[in-house]
Design a protein around this motif. Structure first.
Motif, PDB file in Angstrom:
ATOM      1  N   VAL A 141       0.842  -1.201   0.000  1.00  0.00           N
ATOM      2  CA  VAL A 141       0.000   0.000   0.000  1.00  0.00           C
ATOM      3  C   VAL A 141       0.876   1.250   0.000  1.00  0.00           C
ATOM      4  O   VAL A 141       0.637   2.189  -0.764  1.00  0.00           O
ATOM      5  N   GLU A 144       2.483   1.698  -3.409  1.00  0.00           N
ATOM      6  CA  GLU A 144       1.521   2.135  -4.419  1.00  0.00           C
ATOM      7  C   GLU A 144       1.179   3.614  -4.266  1.00  0.00           C
ATOM      8  O   GLU A 144       0.805   4.275  -5.232  1.00  0.00           O
ATOM      9  N   GLU A 145       1.319   4.134  -3.061  1.00  0.00           N
ATOM     10  CA  GLU A 145       1.020   5.547  -2.810  1.00  0.00           C
ATOM     11  C   GLU A 145       2.246   6.439  -2.987  1.00  0.00           C
ATOM     12  O   GLU A 145       2.214   7.616  -2.648  1.00  0.00           O
ATOM     13  N   ARG A 180      -4.877   9.468   2.203  1.00  0.00           N
ATOM     14  CA  ARG A 180      -5.167   8.305   1.354  1.00  0.00           C
ATOM     15  C   ARG A 180      -4.499   7.047   1.906  1.00  0.00           C
ATOM     16  O   ARG A 180      -5.107   5.982   1.925  1.00  0.00           O
ATOM     17  N   GLU A 183      -6.547   5.919   4.889  1.00  0.00           N
ATOM     18  CA  GLU A 183      -7.797   5.313   4.437  1.00  0.00           C
ATOM     19  C   GLU A 183      -7.560   3.891   3.934  1.00  0.00           C
ATOM     20  O   GLU A 183      -8.276   2.959   4.320  1.00  0.00           O
ATOM     21  N   ARG A 184      -6.556   3.702   3.112  1.00  0.00           N
ATOM     22  CA  ARG A 184      -6.280   2.376   2.550  1.00  0.00           C
ATOM     23  C   ARG A 184      -5.828   1.389   3.626  1.00  0.00           C
ATOM     24  O   ARG A 184      -6.188   0.213   3.583  1.00  0.00           O
ATOM     25  N   GLU A 187      -8.855   0.200   5.545  1.00  0.00           N
ATOM     26  CA  GLU A 187      -9.559  -0.819   4.766  1.00  0.00           C
ATOM     27  C   GLU A 187      -8.854  -2.159   4.849  1.00  0.00           C
ATOM     28  O   GLU A 187      -9.509  -3.205   4.940  1.00  0.00           O
ATOM     29  N   LEU A 188      -7.540  -2.137   4.828  1.00  0.00           N
ATOM     30  CA  LEU A 188      -6.747  -3.362   4.852  1.00  0.00           C
ATOM     31  C   LEU A 188      -6.849  -4.062   6.201  1.00  0.00           C
ATOM     32  O   LEU A 188      -6.987  -5.277   6.273  1.00  0.00           O
TER      33      LEU A 188
END
Length: 189
Positions: A141, A144-145, A180, A183-184, A187-188
């Motif tokens: 994650v 990717e960010e 972001r 947030e991710r 979710e994970l």
């Protein structure tokens, strides 16, 4: 009159000459020491062509510039810390006490704490010991960010595990969008 014996006034003059000579030598040594610690490119036009007074003046100007630069960097650091605290929505006191042993007893797990320090991101995850977390997914994650993980550690405290990851922005001008990432990661986990 005998020439072999010196008068008291000539002896004093000789001592005065010696002490002045020593004083001048000491001043020259100190000036040489000062100019040796100043980068040669700072001297205009050339260190060798300047008088001692000019060298001292340019060294003084260089020191003043350094002091101003330090002051400006300290101001900028303070502004960045305040901006980081406002973005995170917590005070410095709250950040420093978020994950210590005294406050961890009352926390609801899991906890995700992200601190944005310029182009550096610190992610702390506090999990129950029995919770299975796939750390490679957290790293994915972050990557990717736009972050590159440079350090990852963990420690245990009672029945809790604390994962700490340090990441830096791959592109410092773009940075990392911490909201972001937060947030991710929620979710994970």
């Amino acid at each position: 009159m005998k020439r072999g014996s010196e008068t008291p006034s000539s002896s004093n003059k000789q001592q005065k000459k010696v002490s002045e000579k020593n004083w001048r030598a000491r001043i020259n040594d100190l000036c040489s020491d000062l100019t040796s610690i100043i980068p040669p490119e700072h001297f205009q036009p050339s260190k060798d062509m300047l008088s001692q007074a000019d060298k001292i003046e340019q060294a003084t100007n260089y020191i003043v510039e350094l002091r101003e630069r330090v002051d400006n960097l300290n101001k900028r650091k303070g502004q960045l810390e305040m901006t980081g605290n406002q973005e995170a929505g917590t005070t410095t006191y709250q950040q420093n006490t978020t994950l210590n042993d005294a406050t961890m007893a009352d926390l609801v797990l899991p906890i995700i704490d992200i601190k944005d320090i310029g182009s550096i991101l610190e992610v702390q995850l506090v999990m129950a010991l029995e919770d299975n977390i796939m750390l490679h997914e957290v790293i994915r994650v972050l990557e990717e960010e736009g972050a590159e993980v440079v350090n990852a550690t963990f420690s245990t405290s009672g029945n809790k595990v604390i994962h700490t990851l340090h990441a830096k922005a791959r592109n410092a001008r773009i940075g990392i969008e911490t909201s972001r990432v937060q947030e991710r990661l929620h979710e994970l986990i």
